[in-house]
Each structure stands twice: as structure tokens, then as C-alpha cells.
Design a protein around this motif. Structure first.
Motif, PDB file in Angstrom:
ATOM      1  N   GLU A 170      33.289  43.329  38.312  1.00 34.88           N
ATOM      2  CA  GLU A 170      32.810  42.390  36.535  1.00 34.88           C
ATOM      3  C   GLU A 170      31.798  42.611  37.319  1.00 34.88           C
ATOM      4  O   GLU A 170      30.577  42.588  37.921  1.00 34.88           O
ATOM      5  CB  GLU A 170      33.576  41.828  36.095  1.00 34.88           C
ATOM      6  N   ARG A 171      30.660  42.312  35.886  1.00 33.99           N
ATOM      7  CA  ARG A 171      29.211  42.106  35.700  1.00 33.99           C
ATOM      8  C   ARG A 171      29.100  40.831  36.352  1.00 33.99           C
ATOM      9  O   ARG A 171      29.500  39.734  35.904  1.00 33.99           O
ATOM     10  CB  ARG A 171      28.305  42.190  34.842  1.00 33.99           C
ATOM     11  N   ALA A 175      30.255  33.569  33.860  1.00 34.32           N
ATOM     12  CA  ALA A 175      30.321  32.809  32.704  1.00 34.32           C
ATOM     13  C   ALA A 175      31.758  32.182  33.192  1.00 34.32           C
ATOM     14  O   ALA A 175      31.753  30.650  32.056  1.00 34.32           O
ATOM     15  CB  ALA A 175      29.882  33.645  31.550  1.00 34.32           C
ATOM     16  N   ARG A 176      32.647  32.343  33.756  1.00 32.67           N
ATOM     17  CA  ARG A 176      33.796  31.936  33.656  1.00 32.67           C
ATOM     18  C   ARG A 176      33.834  31.207  35.071  1.00 32.67           C
ATOM     19  O   ARG A 176      35.538  31.016  35.036  1.00 32.67           O
ATOM     20  CB  ARG A 176      34.752  33.175  33.716  1.00 32.67           C
ATOM     21  N   SER A 196      22.179  45.751  36.039  1.00 32.67           N
ATOM     22  CA  SER A 196      23.173  44.096  35.782  1.00 32.67           C
ATOM     23  C   SER A 196      24.333  44.392  37.350  1.00 32.67           C
ATOM     24  O   SER A 196      24.155  45.461  38.214  1.00 32.67           O
ATOM     25  CB  SER A 196      24.351  43.506  35.460  1.00 32.67           C
ATOM     26  N   ASP A 206      34.017  46.386  30.219  1.00 35.51           N
ATOM     27  CA  ASP A 206      32.745  44.842  30.962  1.00 35.51           C
ATOM     28  C   ASP A 206      33.513  44.765  32.417  1.00 35.51           C
ATOM     29  O   ASP A 206      33.081  43.194  32.812  1.00 35.51           O
ATOM     30  CB  ASP A 206      33.501  44.169  29.793  1.00 35.51           C
ATOM     31  N   VAL A 207      35.445  45.143  32.887  1.00 33.66           N
ATOM     32  CA  VAL A 207      36.022  45.061  33.600  1.00 33.66           C
ATOM     33  C   VAL A 207      36.122  45.907  33.800  1.00 33.66           C
ATOM     34  O   VAL A 207      36.933  46.952  33.077  1.00 33.66           O
ATOM     35  CB  VAL A 207      36.843  44.022  33.652  1.00 33.66           C
ATOM     36  N   SER A 210      40.316  35.722  29.248  1.00 34.16           N
ATOM     37  CA  SER A 210      39.583  36.609  30.521  1.00 34.16           C
ATOM     38  C   SER A 210      38.556  37.869  29.551  1.00 34.16           C
ATOM     39  O   SER A 210      37.210  37.988  30.084  1.00 34.16           O
ATOM     40  CB  SER A 210      40.062  36.731  31.684  1.00 34.16           C
ATOM     41  N   TRP A 211      39.522  38.368  29.049  1.00 40.42           N
ATOM     42  CA  TRP A 211      38.529  39.855  28.108  1.00 40.42           C
ATOM     43  C   TRP A 211      39.588  40.434  27.522  1.00 40.42           C
ATOM     44  O   TRP A 211      39.924  40.295  26.532  1.00 40.42           O
ATOM     45  CB  TRP A 211      38.782  40.489  30.018  1.00 40.42           C
ATOM     46  N   ARG A 227      38.136  47.081  26.869  1.00 39.19           N
ATOM     47  CA  ARG A 227      36.631  47.104  27.069  1.00 39.19           C
ATOM     48  C   ARG A 227      37.304  47.312  28.556  1.00 39.19           C
ATOM     49  O   ARG A 227      36.341  46.926  30.025  1.00 39.19           O
ATOM     50  CB  ARG A 227      35.698  45.290  27.215  1.00 39.19           C
ATOM     51  N   GLU A 241      27.187  38.316  35.479  1.00 37.86           N
ATOM     52  CA  GLU A 241      26.312  37.245  34.655  1.00 37.86           C
ATOM     53  C   GLU A 241      28.547  36.898  34.427  1.00 37.86           C
ATOM     54  O   GLU A 241      28.165  35.858  33.478  1.00 37.86           O
ATOM     55  CB  GLU A 241      25.469  37.841  33.917  1.00 37.86           C
ATOM     56  N   ASP A 242      29.060  37.916  33.895  1.00 35.06           N
ATOM     57  CA  ASP A 242      30.597  38.133  33.305  1.00 35.06           C
ATOM     58  C   ASP A 242      31.019  36.575  34.053  1.00 35.06           C
ATOM     59  O   ASP A 242      32.122  35.741  33.617  1.00 35.06           O
ATOM     60  CB  ASP A 242      30.740  39.059  33.168  1.00 35.06           C
TER      61      ASP A 242
END
Length: 412
Positions: free
Chosen positions: A244-245, A251-252, A9, A186-187, A97-98, A102, A247-248
């Protein structure tokens, strides 16, 4: 076996927060850096010493930033918390958001809470044990900046501190990249912080003959790659980046400043303070970073050099750049504007590199006037910023102990 870079990613930088001698926000720091404005001046904290000037984070008001919370924090922690809050706001992160479990924090520092140790030792010597602050140890611990950022934001993911001298901020970003790739977070809020403009640290570096002694003209003392360079100038501050990734972020509704493509690290195993004169360790880290990113040297259009303004260090790095990239790649060092921010330097320079990619603008090497005839004829950006597309860039960091860390960044 490490997966090929193209199967991973993409990791993007979606937020930047800075406190620097060039400006107390990322916007003001970037503007000053692109203008090549040096803010070095005499520093009352260093009055009477061999080198009485520095790059100070002038105007930073801990009480205004943190109110009553400022008391338990050493300045390096205050810098970090301020930069982290700004980075999260810049990334448009909100409570939904998170998942706090994670979200990780990885910060680098070279010296940590030096101010707290020095202040309290003086109190002990002058006034006795009863005068020593009960919070001395937690104020001064290297890990306390990352821990305080996690507390401030209610984050329950890994909270890590790395210390690789002047490569610490870059090592922190590389560690964050690994955490995201491994799926552990994730972040990640990653960067570096330092508040080491103190009499003891300044004197220690001066005794090593590492500092510029151009006291008659402090603003022009930090001169990366210049023939007249005679040492670095101490700076202070912090930078925190939100990673962050892709794609994440998408998405936001966030695109990001740049992608963090690769990381490499190595040890010179050569000397306590001097770089390997042949640059073997630095070359290894740089080649690792390029391989990790899955890009070739010919794809790199910009190198944000570590170049601190020391005679030996700048020479080794210039030869390294020529050996890997040739003489056509654009090169700059922003330490003519920020000074050497030690453990925070790599994070600040990674942030500047990301902004260069996003804006197609390379800051000049402030105070570079005369090319050193003993150095390779590399393309040092100077005299003003250069407007040019930047698709892939490298940010170098090197430190005492033979620490080498390199990041590769790319356009989104």
C-alpha cells in the motif's frame, strides 16, 4: 514518460504471510532461514523415482485451515489463501481499512494446479470418465488461486495471475507496484504460490538434469554457490505480501517492513531452459530495477540471489553480481533452507529481503561450505546470519524461457 522515482508515492510492505518448507508461518520460516536449517528429506509422494526427496510444507493441514472449503481447492490455492489471510492479519487490515473495489490481488505461479491435473488423469485412466471430479478444471486453472483469494476476502479490484516460470512471484510484486503507482488500486495482495512436488514434475525436472541427485544426504543437497552443487531441490508453498502507499499506511498507524522501490524485467531471448551465459538479459532487468528505484549500484548493501544450486545458473548470477556491485555487497540464497519453490520463490525471497531490512539481519546461505574456484569471489553470507544494517537490497529471480525479474527494496 515515466515520472522520476522520487516524485512517486512510496509503496510499503505492511503485511507478510507465508507457508513454506521452512515453516508454516512467516515467523517460523524466518527463524529457520536465519538458522540455516534445511528440511529436505525423502518424500513419500516421490517414492521410487530418480529423485525421491523434496522440501515439503510438512504439517500443512488443509482441512484444519479451510474445513469443508478445502475440497474445491488444489493445494496451490490452499497455500495462497492461507498466506493471504496471514498477510492481511499481519497488516492489521480490517473491513474498514479498505474499499474492496480498490483492493487488487496479483499472484504468480509457474505450474498452477498440477496436482489436480495429475490426480484426475489417473482417475480417468484407471476408473473411467465417471470418476473424474466435476471441479477438475476450476481446481487446476492457473488463475484460480488469485480468484479464490478475492472471493475469500470479498475483494472487487483487479484479480490477476502472472506466470513467468520461476520468476512468477517477483513478476507479481512488480505488477502490483505498477497498479499502485498508476492509481488503479489502493492496496494489493501480491505474491506467489506453487504445489508442484508431484511425480510428473519431479521426473520432468530430473530428465532435464536440473535436480540434485544427492539422495544419500537430502538435507545438504541444495547448495547454492557451493563448489559441490549439482542441481536444485523441489520445494512448495506460498508467500503473499500486502502493499500500500506509505501515506495510507501511516494514516492507520502502520510503518511497514520495507519500501518496494523498483522493478525491472527482461527476456534473455536465448534458450528454452538455459540462461544466457553472459547474463545480458539478467543485467538488463537489474539495471532497469535500479533505475526505476532511483538508486545506484553503490547504494545496495544486500543481494538476495536467485541461486538455485545449479552449476550454470549460479555461475551466471555470481558474475552478474560481481559485474554490477563488485565483491563487497553481501549475498545470500535462501534456497538451501526452502528448496526451489518455483513460482512462489520470488515472493518468499522478497519477504525475506523485507525482513532483513526491517531487522538488520541477513540469513546465511545454508549448505555453502566450499567456494567454487571458477566463480568470482563475492561475499556470500554463510555459517550463520549476519547482523548488519540493510538500507537498500535487491532480490533476483530468473526462470525458464529466459524470464528475468528483479526487485529493489529499501528501508522505511
Amino acid at each position: 514518460m515515466t515520472a522520476p522515482a522520487q516524485s512517486r508515492s512510496d509503496i510499503v510492505i505492511t503485511g507478510i504471510g507465508m507457508v513454506t518448507p521452512a515453516g508454516l508461518t512467516s515467523g517460523s520460516a524466518w527463524t529457520a532461514t536465519c538458522a540455516g536449517l534445511s528440511g529436505a528429506m525423502e518424500d513419500p509422494r516421490l517414492a521410487g523415482l530418480g529423485v525421491p526427496f523434496s522440501y515439503a510444507a510438512t504439517g500443512f493441514d488443509a482441512q484444519q485451515e479451510h474445513g469443508g472449503e478445502a475440497h474445491p481447492m488444489d493445494l496451490f490455492t490452499r497455500f495462497a489463501v492461507t498466506a493471504a489471510r496471514a498477510a492481511v492479519a499481519d497488516a492489521s487490515m480490517t473491513d474498514d481499512s479498505w474499499d474492496p473495489s480498490r483492493v487488487g490481488v496479483v499472484l504468480g505461479t509457474g505450474i498452477g494446479g498440477q496436482r489436480a491435473w495429475q490426480e484426475q488423469w489417473l482417475r480417468l485412466a484407471d476408473l473411467g470418465p465417471h470418476a473424474v471430479d466435476a471441479l477438475t478444471v476450476p481446481k487446476a486453472l492457473d488463475n484460480i488461486a488469485a480468484g479464490t483469494v478475492a472471493c475469500d476476502m470479498g475483494l472487487h479490484g483487479p484479480s490477476l495471475t502472472v506466470s513467468t516460470a520461476c520468476a512468477s512471484g517477483t513478476t507479481a510484486l512488480g505488477t502490483a507496484l505498477d497498479l499502485l503507482r498508476a492509481g488503479r488500486c489502493d492496496v494489493v495482495l501480491a505474491g506467489g504460490t506453487e504445489a508442484a512436488v508431484t511425480p510428473l514434475v519431479s521426473t520432468g525436472f530430473n530428465r532435464l538434469k536440473a535436480l540434485s541427485r544427492r539422495s544419500e544426504d537430502p538435507a545438504r543437497a541444495s547448495r547454492p554457490f557451493d563448489a559441490g552443487r549439482d542441481g536444485f531441490v523441489l520445494g512448495e508453498g506460498a508467500a503473499v505480501l500486502v502493499l500500500e502507499r506509505a501515506e495510507d499506511a501511516q494514516a492507520r498507524g502502520r510503518r511497514g517492513y520495507a519500501r518496494l522501490l523498483g522493478y525491472g524485467a527482461s527476456s534473455d531471448a536465448h534458450h528454452l531452459t538455459a540462461p544466457d551465459p553472459e547474463g545480458h538479459g539478467a543485467r538488463l532487468a537489474l539495471r532497469q530495477a535500479l533505475a526505476d528505484a532511483g538508486v545506484g549500484a553503490s547504494e545496495v548493501t544486500f543481494v538476495n540471489a536467485h541461486a538455485t544450486s545449479t552449476p550454470q545458473g549460479d555461475a551466471v548470477e555470481a558474475r552478474l553480481i560481481e559485474g554490477i556491485f563488485g565483491t563487497e555487497v553481501a549475498v545470500t540464497s535462501t534456497k538451501g533452507v526452502t528448496g526451489h519453490m518455483l513460482g512462489a520463490a520470488g515472493a518468499v525471497e522478497a519477504a525475506f529481503t523485507a525482513l532483513s531490512i526491517e531487522q538488520g539481519l541477513i540469513p546465511p546461505t545454508a549448505n555453502f561450505e566450499t567456494a567454487d574456484p571458477d566463480l568470482p569471489d563475492i561475499d556470500i553470507v554463510h555459517g550463520g546470519p549476519r547482523h548488519t544494517p540493510v538500507s537498500v537490497a535487491v532480490s533476483n529471480s530468473f526462470g525458464f524461457g529466459g524470464q528475468n525479474a528483479v526487485l529493489v527494496l529499501g528501508s522505511v
